[in-house]
Design a protein around this motif. Structure first.
Motif, PDB file in Angstrom:
ATOM      1  N   THR A   1      62.378  46.445  44.425  1.00  0.00           N
ATOM      2  CA  THR A   1      61.362  47.426  44.047  1.00  0.00           C
ATOM      3  C   THR A   1      59.978  46.842  44.253  1.00  0.00           C
ATOM      4  N   PHE A   2      59.781  45.605  43.798  1.00  0.00           N
ATOM      5  CA  PHE A   2      58.500  44.925  43.977  1.00  0.00           C
ATOM      6  C   PHE A   2      58.147  44.830  45.456  1.00  0.00           C
ATOM      7  N   ILE A   3      59.109  44.442  46.282  1.00  0.00           N
ATOM      8  CA  ILE A   3      58.861  44.293  47.720  1.00  0.00           C
ATOM      9  C   ILE A   3      58.486  45.630  48.347  1.00  0.00           C
ATOM     10  N   ALA A   4      59.189  46.693  47.977  1.00  0.00           N
ATOM     11  CA  ALA A   4      58.896  48.015  48.544  1.00  0.00           C
ATOM     12  C   ALA A   4      57.481  48.469  48.185  1.00  0.00           C
ATOM     13  N   ILE A   5      57.098  48.283  46.935  1.00  0.00           N
ATOM     14  CA  ILE A   5      55.752  48.681  46.504  1.00  0.00           C
ATOM     15  C   ILE A   5      54.704  47.799  47.172  1.00  0.00           C
ATOM     16  N   ARG A   6      54.960  46.488  47.224  1.00  0.00           N
ATOM     17  CA  ARG A   6      54.011  45.565  47.849  1.00  0.00           C
ATOM     18  C   ARG A   6      53.817  45.903  49.328  1.00  0.00           C
ATOM     19  N   ARG A   7      54.891  46.242  50.017  1.00  0.00           N
ATOM     20  CA  ARG A   7      54.781  46.620  51.440  1.00  0.00           C
ATOM     21  C   ARG A   7      53.923  47.863  51.611  1.00  0.00           C
ATOM     22  N   GLU A   8      54.144  48.839  50.743  1.00  0.00           N
ATOM     23  CA  GLU A   8      53.375  50.084  50.849  1.00  0.00           C
ATOM     24  C   GLU A   8      51.897  49.837  50.553  1.00  0.00           C
TER      25      GLU A   8
ATOM     26  N   ALA B   1      50.381  48.055  53.565  1.00  0.00           N
ATOM     27  CA  ALA B   1      50.131  48.989  54.666  1.00  0.00           C
ATOM     28  C   ALA B   1      48.904  49.849  54.390  1.00  0.00           C
ATOM     29  N   ALA B   2      48.721  50.258  53.139  1.00  0.00           N
ATOM     30  CA  ALA B   2      47.561  51.077  52.781  1.00  0.00           C
ATOM     31  C   ALA B   2      46.263  50.288  52.914  1.00  0.00           C
TER      32      ALA B   2
ATOM     33  N   SER C   1      46.939  42.447  49.811  1.00  0.00           N
ATOM     34  CA  SER C   1      47.103  42.843  48.415  1.00  0.00           C
ATOM     35  C   SER C   1      46.424  41.841  47.488  1.00  0.00           C
ATOM     36  N   GLN C   2      46.589  40.555  47.776  1.00  0.00           N
ATOM     37  CA  GLN C   2      46.007  39.507  46.935  1.00  0.00           C
ATOM     38  C   GLN C   2      44.482  39.531  46.988  1.00  0.00           C
ATOM     39  N   GLN C   3      43.928  39.789  48.167  1.00  0.00           N
ATOM     40  CA  GLN C   3      42.472  39.902  48.282  1.00  0.00           C
ATOM     41  C   GLN C   3      41.963  41.099  47.484  1.00  0.00           C
ATOM     42  N   ALA C   4      42.669  42.223  47.578  1.00  0.00           N
ATOM     43  CA  ALA C   4      42.267  43.416  46.829  1.00  0.00           C
ATOM     44  C   ALA C   4      42.360  43.167  45.327  1.00  0.00           C
ATOM     45  N   GLN C   5      43.415  42.475  44.884  1.00  0.00           N
ATOM     46  CA  GLN C   5      43.549  42.143  43.464  1.00  0.00           C
ATOM     47  C   GLN C   5      42.392  41.260  43.011  1.00  0.00           C
ATOM     48  N   THR C   6      42.023  40.303  43.838  1.00  0.00           N
ATOM     49  CA  THR C   6      40.925  39.401  43.507  1.00  0.00           C
ATOM     50  C   THR C   6      39.616  40.178  43.375  1.00  0.00           C
ATOM     51  N   LEU C   7      39.346  41.067  44.315  1.00  0.00           N
ATOM     52  CA  LEU C   7      38.133  41.880  44.225  1.00  0.00           C
ATOM     53  C   LEU C   7      38.149  42.732  42.962  1.00  0.00           C
ATOM     54  N   HIS C   8      39.318  43.244  42.610  1.00  0.00           N
ATOM     55  CA  HIS C   8      39.434  44.052  41.393  1.00  0.00           C
ATOM     56  C   HIS C   8      39.112  43.203  40.155  1.00  0.00           C
ATOM     57  N   ILE C   9      39.668  42.011  40.104  1.00  0.00           N
ATOM     58  CA  ILE C   9      39.397  41.123  38.965  1.00  0.00           C
ATOM     59  C   ILE C   9      37.904  40.832  38.871  1.00  0.00           C
ATOM     60  N   LEU C  10      37.294  40.513  40.010  1.00  0.00           N
ATOM     61  CA  LEU C  10      35.878  40.157  39.999  1.00  0.00           C
ATOM     62  C   LEU C  10      34.974  41.363  39.733  1.00  0.00           C
ATOM     63  N   ALA C  11      35.439  42.551  40.077  1.00  0.00           N
ATOM     64  CA  ALA C  11      34.664  43.757  39.769  1.00  0.00           C
ATOM     65  C   ALA C  11      34.697  44.054  38.272  1.00  0.00           C
ATOM     66  N   THR C  12      35.808  43.715  37.642  1.00  0.00           N
ATOM     67  CA  THR C  12      35.958  44.014  36.208  1.00  0.00           C
ATOM     68  C   THR C  12      35.632  42.821  35.312  1.00  0.00           C
ATOM     69  N   ALA C  13      35.658  41.611  35.882  1.00  0.00           N
ATOM     70  CA  ALA C  13      35.359  40.398  35.102  1.00  0.00           C
ATOM     71  C   ALA C  13      34.467  39.475  35.932  1.00  0.00           C
TER      72      ALA C  13
ATOM     73  N   LYS D   1      41.046  53.060  45.484  1.00  0.00           N
ATOM     74  CA  LYS D   1      41.509  54.437  45.720  1.00  0.00           C
ATOM     75  C   LYS D   1      42.840  54.446  46.474  1.00  0.00           C
ATOM     76  N   LEU D   2      42.962  53.591  47.484  1.00  0.00           N
ATOM     77  CA  LEU D   2      44.199  53.539  48.261  1.00  0.00           C
ATOM     78  C   LEU D   2      45.374  53.054  47.414  1.00  0.00           C
ATOM     79  N   VAL D   3      45.147  52.034  46.606  1.00  0.00           N
ATOM     80  CA  VAL D   3      46.204  51.498  45.748  1.00  0.00           C
ATOM     81  C   VAL D   3      46.595  52.525  44.687  1.00  0.00           C
ATOM     82  N   ALA D   4      45.628  53.260  44.171  1.00  0.00           N
ATOM     83  CA  ALA D   4      45.909  54.294  43.169  1.00  0.00           C
ATOM     84  C   ALA D   4      46.843  55.363  43.742  1.00  0.00           C
ATOM     85  N   GLU D   5      46.670  55.693  45.012  1.00  0.00           N
ATOM     86  CA  GLU D   5      47.546  56.674  45.661  1.00  0.00           C
ATOM     87  C   GLU D   5      48.982  56.158  45.722  1.00  0.00           C
TER      88      GLU D   5
END
Length: 147
Positions: A21-28, A31-32, A40-52, A113-117
């Motif tokens: 399940t994790f792999i399927a979601i991570r792949r999607e 791709a987004a 995904s890791q870069q996007a997570q990092t930007l999210h952390i830095l945007a909020t903290a 926005k893409l991850v939220a979708e």
């Protein structure tokens, strides 16, 4: 994906189902994010830095569950792209705080926005009640492995 579990003879394994399940979601998510040039890791990092804002490498190690060299490489790459900047900590010159730039914030907004979708697909797959039970069960499994 179901056939992968059968090949291993473990289609009923809870751990395998969680992993697949994790792999399927991570792949999607990957791709987004690909059109934005982000992992995904870069996007997570930007999210952390945007909020903290001002998080440190040590903070990111814990939040991203990755090793120190990986955090350094990740931040170096984001810094080269102008998405983050490092600044000295006000109390400890050995520590660098990391901040998202305006360009990084714009990319974070698009990525969010893409991850939220993608996450909406997960939420649509099960009811709120099922999600609550699943969260409780996953928390219990995680705690059993963290003990």
């Amino acid at each position: 994906m179901e056939s992968e579990g059968k090949l291993w003879g473990q289609e009923e394994s809870t751990a395998l189902q969680i992993k697949m399940t994790f792999i399927a979601i991570r792949r999607e998510i990957g791709a987004a994010l690909r059109p934005l040039g982000l992992t995904s890791q870069q996007a997570q990092t930007l999210h952390i830095l945007a909020t903290a804002p001002g998080a440190t490498n040590a903070d990111l190690e814990k939040l991203l569950c990755i090793e120190k060299p990986s955090v350094t490489s990740l931040i170096n790459g984001l810094e080269k792209r102008g998405l983050v900047v490092r600044r000295p900590h006000c109390d400890d010159a050995r520590v660098r705080e990391i901040y998202i730039t305006e360009q990084g914030r714009e990319l974070h907004t698009a990525a969010h926005k893409l991850v939220a979708e993608v996450k909406k697909r997960t939420e649509k797959a099960i009811s709120r009640e099922e999600a609550a039970v699943l969260h409780q069960l996953l928390r219990r499994i995680r705690e059993a492995h963290e003990a």
